[in-house]
Every structure is written in C-alpha cells, then in structure tokens.
Scaffold this active site. Structure first.
Site, PDB file in Angstrom:
ATOM      1  N   LEU A   1      -3.747  -4.732   1.414  1.00  0.00           N
ATOM      2  CA  LEU A   1      -3.358  -4.491   0.021  1.00  0.00           C
ATOM      3  C   LEU A   1      -1.873  -4.720  -0.188  1.00  0.00           C
ATOM      4  O   LEU A   1      -1.444  -5.053  -1.290  1.00  0.00           O
ATOM      5  CB  LEU A   1      -3.716  -3.047  -0.375  1.00  0.00           C
ATOM      6  CG  LEU A   1      -5.202  -2.678  -0.321  1.00  0.00           C
ATOM      7  CD1 LEU A   1      -5.377  -1.195  -0.609  1.00  0.00           C
ATOM      8  CD2 LEU A   1      -6.000  -3.516  -1.303  1.00  0.00           C
ATOM      9  N   GLY A   2      -1.090  -4.503   0.839  1.00  0.00           N
ATOM     10  CA  GLY A   2       0.354  -4.683   0.712  1.00  0.00           C
ATOM     11  C   GLY A   2       1.042  -4.393   2.021  1.00  0.00           C
ATOM     12  O   GLY A   2       0.489  -3.753   2.924  1.00  0.00           O
TER      13      GLY A   2
ATOM     14  N   GLY B   1       5.005  -3.258   3.803  1.00  0.00           N
ATOM     15  CA  GLY B   1       6.331  -2.705   3.551  1.00  0.00           C
ATOM     16  C   GLY B   1       7.088  -2.534   4.840  1.00  0.00           C
ATOM     17  O   GLY B   1       6.629  -2.927   5.923  1.00  0.00           O
ATOM     18  N   GLY B   2       8.271  -1.930   4.735  1.00  0.00           N
ATOM     19  CA  GLY B   2       9.104  -1.736   5.909  1.00  0.00           C
ATOM     20  C   GLY B   2       8.492  -0.769   6.904  1.00  0.00           C
ATOM     21  O   GLY B   2       8.708  -0.879   8.106  1.00  0.00           O
TER      22      GLY B   2
ATOM     23  N   GLY C   1       4.982   0.098   7.074  1.00  0.00           N
ATOM     24  CA  GLY C   1       3.661  -0.241   7.561  1.00  0.00           C
ATOM     25  C   GLY C   1       2.910  -1.152   6.616  1.00  0.00           C
ATOM     26  O   GLY C   1       3.427  -1.612   5.593  1.00  0.00           O
ATOM     27  N   THR C   2       1.650  -1.392   6.988  1.00  0.00           N
ATOM     28  CA  THR C   2       0.759  -2.245   6.200  1.00  0.00           C
ATOM     29  C   THR C   2      -0.348  -1.382   5.629  1.00  0.00           C
ATOM     30  O   THR C   2      -0.884  -0.503   6.312  1.00  0.00           O
ATOM     31  CB  THR C   2       0.171  -3.350   7.094  1.00  0.00           C
ATOM     32  OG1 THR C   2       1.238  -4.089   7.681  1.00  0.00           O
ATOM     33  CG2 THR C   2      -0.706  -4.292   6.290  1.00  0.00           C
TER      34      THR C   2
ATOM     35  N   LYS D   1      -2.830   3.368   5.422  1.00  0.00           N
ATOM     36  CA  LYS D   1      -1.497   2.889   5.762  1.00  0.00           C
ATOM     37  C   LYS D   1      -1.316   2.973   7.267  1.00  0.00           C
ATOM     38  O   LYS D   1      -1.414   4.048   7.861  1.00  0.00           O
ATOM     39  CB  LYS D   1      -0.441   3.732   5.050  1.00  0.00           C
ATOM     40  CG  LYS D   1       0.991   3.231   5.235  1.00  0.00           C
ATOM     41  CD  LYS D   1       1.927   4.095   4.404  1.00  0.00           C
ATOM     42  CE  LYS D   1       3.368   3.640   4.509  1.00  0.00           C
ATOM     43  NZ  LYS D   1       4.272   4.493   3.716  1.00  0.00           N
TER      44      LYS D   1
ATOM     45  N   ASP E   1      13.303   6.882  -3.187  1.00  0.00           N
ATOM     46  CA  ASP E   1      13.018   5.442  -3.216  1.00  0.00           C
ATOM     47  C   ASP E   1      12.134   5.102  -4.413  1.00  0.00           C
ATOM     48  O   ASP E   1      11.111   4.421  -4.286  1.00  0.00           O
ATOM     49  CB  ASP E   1      12.342   5.010  -1.908  1.00  0.00           C
ATOM     50  CG  ASP E   1      12.443   3.500  -1.691  1.00  0.00           C
ATOM     51  OD1 ASP E   1      13.287   2.866  -2.353  1.00  0.00           O
ATOM     52  OD2 ASP E   1      11.679   2.964  -0.875  1.00  0.00           O
TER      53      ASP E   1
END
Length: 689
Positions: A367-368, A370-371, A373-374, A389, A487
C-alpha cells in the site's frame, strides 16, 4: 535402618602404588590397617610406641573391623595425613579424619540426645569448609551457642513455602536448612526454637559431600550418627630438629586458627612424622604419578631415576601444538556447522511464516513505503481487511520507533486516528496491524490527480481540515498524557471510504507530562512541514504541530506541494510562497481550482487567515489546536451565508504587523531581491528525515 558411611574423601587423595613400593605410613611392627581404614602415624594401634600420644590412640575391634578414637569417643571412617588444595598444588591443608558424630535432638524426639559435642583441649577441630551446620524439622530455628558473642550461626526451616518445597533434596529451607561453620571451633551446642513447640527437631554437623547426596527434606532418616570431618594437628612435634626437617623435605604451615601442621611438598611422598620423612617420588616406576610423559624419557643414573627434561619438553611441545591445532579445527567445524544449521533453521522459519501468513508480503499487496517500513494489505482469519506495517530492517532506531508507536496508539481512542489492532513481535522484524483505510492519503488526492483519486470539493476539504484539527486537539488536550505527533503532513493523513480523515504514523510521537511545555529531541520532521522555531531550538512544542497543520491547510487551499522546484528559488517553500501571496493580495491567483470557484469567498479568506496565524514564527503567537478546531467548526456552520465582500476587501488590505504577525521578505516570489529582516521565514534546504 542404619546407613554405612564408608565414603572416600575426594579432595586430592593420592592413589597408592603397590604396598611394597609405598613408603611406610606406620611405625615399624605396628598395624597400619583396621578393616578398610588406613592408620598412619601419629595415629596407631597397639603398644604406646605405635602412636604419638593418647590423643591419637586407635582401638580396632577385631570382630567388626571398626576403628575407634577413645580420646574423643568416636568411630573413625578415614584418616589422611595431608591433602593438596588442588591438582599439582603447592599448598596443603591439615590432616583430616572422618568420624561418626551423634545427632543432637530436641526433648520432643523419641531418641532424645540433648548433649552437645565438646572436643576442646584436643588436637582436633571441626573442619569449616568440609562440614555444614544442619537443622531438620518444620519451622525450626536452630543456632549454635558457645561461640564468640559477635558471631551468630544458625538457620531456619519453613514448611509452608511452596517454592522451597519444590526444591526438595537440596536442604534449601523446606524441612531442612544448612549454613557454614566458623573456623577453629571444638564445641557444638545448640539452641532450638520453633513455632511448633511439640515437634521433633534435630541439629548436627555433617560432611558437606555426604549432605549433598542425602535427601533430608522429607522424613528424617533413622540415623543416630552422621559423618563429620575433623582437622587434626600435632602442636608439639619434636621428632626432628629444624635442619633435619629441611633435609627430609618436610614443610609446615598454620591453620586460620593458629594450629601448626606438617606435610610433604609436592613431588615428594611419605609420612612427615616418621623417619626418613618425605622422599622424592620414583617418577619412572610409578606411572600413575610420574611427571615424565613417557617411561622412555626416564634415565637411570646410579640407581636414581630422573626425567630427561629436554625430551619431555619436546614431546610436551609437540602434544600442545597438535592439541591446539585439533582444538582450532574442532572450533572451525563447530562454527561451520552452526552457520549451516542457522541457515537451515532460517529457511524453515521462513517457510513457517509463509505458511502462517499467506502470501508472505507479496509485492502486489504493498500500500505504501516509508522511512520506517512498508505497509501491506492483508486479511485476518475472520475475513477483516487490515493494513500490516513491516519494519524495513532490524535496526535499533526503527525498532524503537515501532515500539514507540505501539505505546502511543495504545493510549489513543479517537475516530480520526488510525486504530492499532495488534502487533507481532515474534517475527524476525516487528509487525503492526492497523485498521485498513481504503481511500489512500490526502497527499495523493492533492498532488497525484488522476482517475483513481477524484478531485476534493471545497466542502470535503473543509471537513477534512476540521477532522484533522479535532484529532490533534484530542492528542494535545484530551489524551491521558498530552501527545505531540511531530510529523503531521498530508501523506500521514488517510481517507476512508467516506473520505473521513485519519491521522497515521506515530513512530516519532512523544508523550509529555502534564506540566511539561516541550520535549527536547534531535530535530526530526519532513522538509516543508518543519517548524522553524523547532529547527533552531530543538524544542518541540504543541505549537510545532500547529505549524505543520498550517502547511496542510495551505495544501488544501492551493493544491501545491510543500516544496517544489518549479517555483522560484525564493518561494520553493510553500509557506513562504503563501504568505507573500497573501501580502501582495494575490491569494486567489494561487488557489486550487476546486477552491477558487467557491461562492463564499469569506470562508476561503477565513481559512487562509487561520493558516497564516498557524505559520507565525513565534510559536507562542500561534493558535492552539482547540482554537483552530473551534474556528473551523464555526466556518462550517456559517458556510451557507453569502460572502461579505466588504470584509473580503478588508482582509485583503490587512497589513501584517512586524512583531505580532509572521514577517516575510519584502520582495515578491517573482523578484530576485532579498530581505534583511531577521524574521524572514527561513528557506530550509534539509532532506526529509
């Protein structure tokens, strides 16, 4: 039933060679055995010249072959002249004698024995490191008396403690307890104390080695005596003068309680109390005790056997080298097998995880990324769709953020915050399981416009902003402990099937004490959303989240990315670009098409003015999230009112105060001149962290 106590001492006892080759241990023409017990001088059996003094006289029962020591009225089990403290040790302990010693019982026992044991005035002492003081009986407190007033020795049993009961056989407190014995004592008297006044209680000294092999935690065995080790010395030994003692290789030392004893130095054997004293060992003939690696290395010189040291050392060196290589080879083989087994187990574990977790994180399910995890799309056993995640690497920083997210989300219950359903910490990398939010991120709708992400209307944008503000207000003010997200950005705001906003990614969030106003940390955030005040001071406050929220408001208004290289260098930062446009009355030139066509321009200007206040360089002059939420809700309520063009013109012409409002460059983003004001919004150029 009585137990036989013929146990051998194991500390440094030297095996004897043939009787004919061994040095004499007793006086000439005196018996040196009573049954299985060796009787070395100064002990002896028979006439007075067979023993040194009456203290050492042994009486041997020829019918039972049992040895008795009348001077202390005890049966003898074993006598030893001296023992080394360890293999090849140059330090020796005093002579030892194992005897049977009576058990002391309380007045409630059938076979009462209330008398203690007193061997004071004799050359015998209870060995401290070979014996333990033991107490047997339920809830029994027994202490030794007659000791130095500053010394208390005793122990207590406890028959109600289940944990102690589980350690039966160890004499560790359940029905049986033990403790160490002081040095140099010759008297054993005890005081019994118990919560069970009518129970039978026992106390005694016992040889530690025997005690470790005997289970006293259940019913007490039918015993009247137990084995005890005594140390013996010869305080007035005058058979040899000083020169003779040295010549006969006899050495002496003192016990911790000041008694003198004699022994043969390592490498010599014999009886130091008999002539000719200690003799050098026949190292070639006595293969069990010789120091030559091979009998061939022994040389016979005029009837005296010695070791050829050169040959011996060469052979020892060869043996050591070969052994070292062998050990290294074994270590290498062990290491290689460990790696092979570990690799095989890892493959098996992966297969197990694959079987348990289904598609093993198929790339098509991502789905996406990031820094930290996936995020994958998954399904639980009950059919629920979830987002999983997965930490990218087993890195301490990432793991800390994962655990932090679990802690933070476990404190939060809000409709506009993504719910954490569970976690899995038993896999190679940690996994977090969230509710599945179906419609992607706000960033995708604002900046990746295509058929998969339809355009957001003004009403939808206003509602999303209000929901985000409500969630942040809850985090700052209503949670059990105030929480700073740290964030906030459009890519961390998810939209569900009804386009309701959900704040996600709490890996860097922090809980703060109620009386705390900020947290001091390493600067962390995303370029374009980072609070300049936080960047300069490293102090993150709730107003830092407000600044980031202000950037999200600008994104909703303009549809522009927080940082863009398509804008002029002075205005690559969206915050600077927006504030300059406001000042130059060009706001409606930079609005998104879905916003610019709104009929009620007052709403747009109200939101723009709110965003400007959120971006103030002085954090204290920014509104709180509660104020922002209330203002957004107020705009929603009056959204049906027609635009007030007089107020619109007033807001457009409003001049920003240099101290109370955010200060920006006097030049347009389309111009190249720069400002000298110290309050100019900094154009940060750091990368996303």
């Amino acid at each position: 039933m009585r137990i036989a106590f013929f146990l051998l001492l194991t500390y440094g006892l030297v095996e004897e060679a043939s009787v004919a080759a061994s040095p004499a241990i007793a006086q000439p023409k005196c018996k040196n055995m009573c049954g299985d017990v060796k009787i070395p001088y100064p002990f002896g059996i028979g006439p007075a010249d067979c023993y040194m003094s009456n203290w050492f006289k042994i009486v041997c029962n020829n019918v039972t072959d049992k040895a008795f020591l009348p001077s202390i009225n005890m049966e003898v089990l074993e006598i030893n002249i001296s023992d080394p403290y360890g293999t090849n040790s140059y330090y020796f302990e005093p002579g030892l004698i194992r005897v049977k010693m009576p058990i002391i019982s309380s007045s409630n026992c059938i076979n009462q024995s209330t008398n203690g044991v007193d061997i004071s005035g004799t050359p015998f002492f209870f060995s401290s490191y070979r014996n333990n003081f033991v107490s047997v009986g339920c809830d029994n407190l027994v202490t030794m008396n007659g000791l130095d007033p500053m010394v208390v020795v005793g122990c207590k049993t406890n028959c109600s403690n289940q944990k102690l009961k589980d350690k039966q056989g160890t004499c560790s407190g359940f029905n049986c307890c033990q403790t160490t014995v002081p040095y140099g004592i010759q008297v054993l008297n005890v005081d019994f104390g118990s919560t069970h006044r009518n129970s039978c209680k026992h106390a005694f000294l016992a040889e530690t080695q025997w005690l470790n092999k005997t289970d006293l935690s259940n019913d007490f065995p039918d015993l009247d005596y137990v084995p005890v080790v005594l140390e013996w010395t010869v305080p007035n030994f005058t058979a040899f003068d000083f020169k003779e003692i040295r010549a006969r290789h006899i050495y002496w030392d003192y016990t911790s309680y000041g008694a003198k004893y004699y022994y043969c130095l390592y490498g010599y054997e014999g009886n130091p109390y008999l002539s000719p004293g200690c003799q050098d060992r026949n190292e070639c003939e006595d293969q069990k005790r010789n120091r030559c690696p091979d009998k061939a290395d022994c040389e016979n010189t005029e009837g005296s056997y010695t070791c050829n040291r050169r040959k011996s050392r060469l052979k020892i060196a060869i043996i050591v080298i070969c052994t070292s290589f062998g050990v290294l080879f074994l270590l290498f083989i062990t290491w290689w097998l460990y790696k092979v087994i570990k690799k095989r187990n890892k493959i098996k574990l992966k297969k197990k995880f694959f079987k348990r977790n289904g598609d093993h994180f198929n790339e098509n399910r991502i789905l996406g990324k990031g820094g930290q995890g996936t995020v994958y799309k998954g399904m639980l056993i009950d059919g629920r769709i979830v987002a999983i995640k997965k930490c990218n690497t087993v890195d301490e920083g990432n793991l800390e953020q994962f655990i932090n997210e679990i802690i933070i989300l476990s404190q939060i219950n809000h409709r506009n915050v993504v719910k954490l359903l569970g976690c899995c910490l038993e896999t190679e990398v940690p996994l977090l399981v969230y509710e599945f939010i179906s419609n992607g991120t706000l960033f995708q709708y604002l900046h990746e416009k295509n058929e998969d992400f339809p355009l957001l209307t003004w009403d939808m944008r206003l509602r999303i902003a209000t929901e985000i503000a409500g969630a942040l207000s809850y985090l700052h003010s209503a949670a059990s402990l105030p929480i700073y997200h740290r964030d906030i950005k459009s890519s961390n705001i998810l939209l569900d099937e009804k386009y309701r906003a959900k704040i996600a990614d709490f890996g860097t969030s922090r809980s703060v004490a109620v009386d705390q106003t900020h947290v001091t940390t390493l600067v962390y955030g995303t370029f374009g959303y980072l609070d300049p005040e936080y960047f300069q001071t490293s102090q993150f406050t709730e107003k830092s989240d407000v600044y980031s929220f202000g950037v999200v408001l600008i994104e909703l208004l303009t549809g522009e990315k927080p940082v863009s290289s398509t804008r002029s260098p002075e205005c690559r930062n969206l915050s600077t670009y927006f504030v300059l446009s406001l000042k130059e009355n060009r706001l409606f030139d930079i609005l998104d098409t879905q916003v610019s066509k709104v009929g009620n321009k007052d709403e747009v200007m109200a939101i723009a003015n709110l965003a400007k206040r959120c971006l103030h360089l002085n954090g204290r002059k920014r509104p709180t999230m509660i104020e922002i939420m209330m203002e957004l809700e107020g705009v929603q309520k009056v959204s049906s009112i027609q635009p007030n063009f007089e107020e619109l013109e007033y807001i457009r012409n409003e001049e920003m105060e240099p101290k109370d409002e955010i200060s920006i460059s006097e030049s347009s983003c389309l111009e190249s001149s720069t400002a000298s004001s110290s309050d100019v919004l900094p154009l940060l150029s750091i990368k996303s962290i």
